[in-house]
Design an enzyme around this catalytic site. Structure first.
Site, short mmCIF file in Angstrom:
data_model
loop_
_atom_site.label_atom_id
_atom_site.label_comp_id
_atom_site.label_asym_id
_atom_site.label_seq_id
_atom_site.Cartn_x
_atom_site.Cartn_y
_atom_site.Cartn_z
N THR A 200 34.20 14.79 24.97
CA THR A 200 34.46 13.50 24.63
C THR A 200 33.33 12.72 24.47
O THR A 200 32.46 12.78 25.18
CB THR A 200 35.18 12.56 25.70
OG1 THR A 200 36.54 13.63 26.15
CG2 THR A 200 35.52 11.25 25.65
N THR B 7 38.31 10.75 22.25
CA THR B 7 38.46 12.18 22.00
C THR B 7 39.49 12.67 21.38
O THR B 7 40.52 12.01 21.12
CB THR B 7 38.31 12.85 23.68
OG1 THR B 7 38.03 14.06 23.61
CG2 THR B 7 39.60 12.47 24.20
N ARG C 111 50.12 16.62 25.19
CA ARG C 111 49.22 16.41 26.55
C ARG C 111 48.13 15.38 26.17
O ARG C 111 47.83 15.06 25.28
CB ARG C 111 48.40 17.68 26.55
CG ARG C 111 47.43 17.67 27.65
CD ARG C 111 46.08 17.27 27.34
NE ARG C 111 45.25 17.45 28.41
CZ ARG C 111 43.64 17.20 28.33
NH1 ARG C 111 43.14 16.45 27.07
NH2 ARG C 111 42.76 17.34 29.30
N VAL C 112 47.85 14.49 27.34
CA VAL C 112 47.24 13.25 27.17
C VAL C 112 46.11 13.79 28.54
O VAL C 112 46.61 13.87 29.35
CB VAL C 112 47.87 12.17 27.45
CG1 VAL C 112 47.00 10.79 27.72
CG2 VAL C 112 48.64 11.82 26.09
N GLY C 113 44.91 13.50 28.11
CA GLY C 113 43.65 13.85 29.05
C GLY C 113 43.39 12.56 29.98
O GLY C 113 44.15 11.31 29.77
N ASP C 114 42.47 12.35 30.46
CA ASP C 114 41.68 11.24 31.05
C ASP C 114 41.16 10.15 30.39
O ASP C 114 41.11 9.02 30.71
CB ASP C 114 40.56 11.94 31.94
CG ASP C 114 39.61 12.26 31.23
OD1 ASP C 114 39.61 13.16 30.19
OD2 ASP C 114 38.23 11.91 31.84
N THR D 4 33.58 13.08 30.99
CA THR D 4 34.06 14.20 30.20
C THR D 4 34.20 15.31 30.91
O THR D 4 33.96 15.62 31.98
CB THR D 4 32.58 14.25 29.30
OG1 THR D 4 33.04 15.43 28.15
CG2 THR D 4 31.43 14.71 29.78
N GLY D 5 34.93 16.19 30.08
CA GLY D 5 35.46 17.50 30.71
C GLY D 5 36.75 17.54 30.88
O GLY D 5 37.66 16.82 30.42
N SER E 241 35.51 17.49 18.43
CA SER E 241 36.10 17.32 19.95
C SER E 241 36.32 15.66 19.67
O SER E 241 36.83 15.31 20.90
CB SER E 241 35.03 17.32 20.89
OG SER E 241 33.85 16.88 20.81
N GLY F 142 40.05 16.85 31.84
CA GLY F 142 40.47 15.65 32.08
C GLY F 142 41.59 15.58 33.32
O GLY F 142 41.74 14.56 33.93
N1 ASP Z 1 38.07 14.68 29.01
C1 ASP Z 1 38.54 15.25 27.62
C2 ASP Z 1 40.12 15.57 27.98
O1 ASP Z 1 40.38 16.23 28.99
C3 ASP Z 1 38.06 16.19 27.02
C4 ASP Z 1 36.50 16.15 27.05
O2 ASP Z 1 35.87 15.28 27.75
O3 ASP Z 1 35.92 17.28 27.10
O4 ASP Z 1 40.86 15.16 27.09
#
Ligand code: ASP
Length: 337
Positions: free
Chosen positions: A191, A209, A219-222, A242-243, A89, A245
């Site tokens: 992440t 991450t 796509r871009v996350g948080d 984490t999680g 990941s 985004g």
């Molecule tokens: N937060 C990250 C994202 O959404 C992924 C993760 O932390 O699991 O890109």
């Protein structure tokens, strides 16, 4: 006295009251006077999301003990996860997007609120190190895609294939059904975010991450977004996420956790409040079925906590008193999915 005059009188007195507090105390003094202080722990303290945080913490800890500055220790620490093909990941070996491309996001922030970030970066194993270069060598905070790659190459980073055979096979298997359901927690999301309270009591943090597996290309996350995936204020504390985004971005998650600590909440209360806010805001949302978000936070005293929507989230902590170990985070709901 008329209602309006009463109102003016009250408002004026209120203003005088507040004015006198703020004019006589600096922001730090105000915070120290008003925030209940926990007993300070021995510094430094390093915390990182998930089990891969243990190896990352160990490296960061070693660096800190050798006198390396916190920002470099973070780059070295989370760099262990980035280089590990079994951490699927983050960095090398990270699961790709739906087109089979590994695209990486990372950001870093120091005690003076300097930040650097890269998003949608391909072909560079250590995006956190590129984020640090953005912080140190450019007038900007964020570089993305082609521009981030070009900058990394100019800085001497090597371009390489990050899609391992194992991740390619997972992608090919996914292609058979091509069903996008971002089930979070194990394998396809995780992440690494690291927060450091250094020997001098200063805070810094980083996060890196490969984002959500099978995401749309682009796509871009948080995680590269300062305020969402990571935030700190050296007067108050630091937080990272984490999680899913998208849910963290919608709520400016990490920045909110830090603001709640500024208002006097403990790291635990601050993480819990924002997780509950995220949960409530997503109750009727299409993302609810697979919503998982977790935060870690640390304050200036070294008090730390984690909290998540669903069970299963944990984080690694390293300090002098108890060494490097895992802590389980409490969760809002009991079910994992
Ligand atoms: N937060 C990250 C994202 O959404 C992924 C993760 O932390 O699991 O890109």
């Amino acid at each position: 006295m008329s209602g309006r005059r009463k109102f003016i009188k009250k408002t004026t007195l209120g203003t005088i009251g507040l004015g006198s507090v703020f004019s006589s105390l600096s922001a730090t003094e105000y915070r120290l006077k008003n925030i209940p202080q926990s007993k300070p722990v021995k510094k430094p303290v390093v915390i990182s999301t998930w089990k891969h945080g243990l190896a990352a913490n160990a490296e960061a800890w070693k660096q800190l003990k050798q006198g390396t500055r916190a920002l470099d220790a973070i780059v070295a620490g989370v760099g262990v996860s980035e280089a590990d093909p079994n951490v699927r990941s983050v960095g090398y070996g990270g699961l790709p997007d739906r087109e089979g491309k590994v695209t990486l996001d990372a950001c870093i922030m120091d005690k003076n609120s300097n930040c650097g970030s890269v998003s949608f970066l391909q072909g560079i194993k250590h995006p956190i190190a590129v984020a640090q270069k953005v912080l140190e060598k450019t007038p900007h905070v964020m570089l993305t895609g082609e521009g981030a790659l070009q900058f990394a190459l100019e800085q001497g980073f090597k371009e390489e294939n990050l899609l391992t055979e194992k991740s390619k096979q997972s992608w090919e298997k996914w292609l058979e059904k091509s069903k996008y359901r971002p089930v979070i927690n194990i394998e396809n999301h995780d992440t690494i975010s690291m927060l450091v309270l250094d020997e001098e009591g200063n805070l810094s943090g980083g996060c890196t991450t490969s984002g959500a597996a099978w995401k749309m290309h682009g796509r871009v996350g948080d995680s590269p977004i300062i305020g969402a995936g990571l935030f700190l204020d050296n007067e108050v504390g630091a937080a990272a996420a984490t999680g899913l985004g998208e849910a963290v971005i919608r709520t400016a998650g990490s920045a909110m956790v830090v603001e709640l600590m500024r208002q006097g909440k403990s790291p635990f209360e601050a993480c819990k409040t924002i997780v509950e806010r995220i949960y409530n805001k997503h109750k009727n949302h299409k993302d609810m079925a697979y919503l998982q978000v977790g935060f870690i936070a640390i304050n200036k005293n070294g008090e730390h906590a984690g909290y998540s929507v669903r069970p299963g989230f944990n984080y690694a902590v390293c300090d002098d008193e108890q060494g490097n170990r895992m802590e389980s985070a409490q969760a809002k709901v009991k079910k994992s999915n």
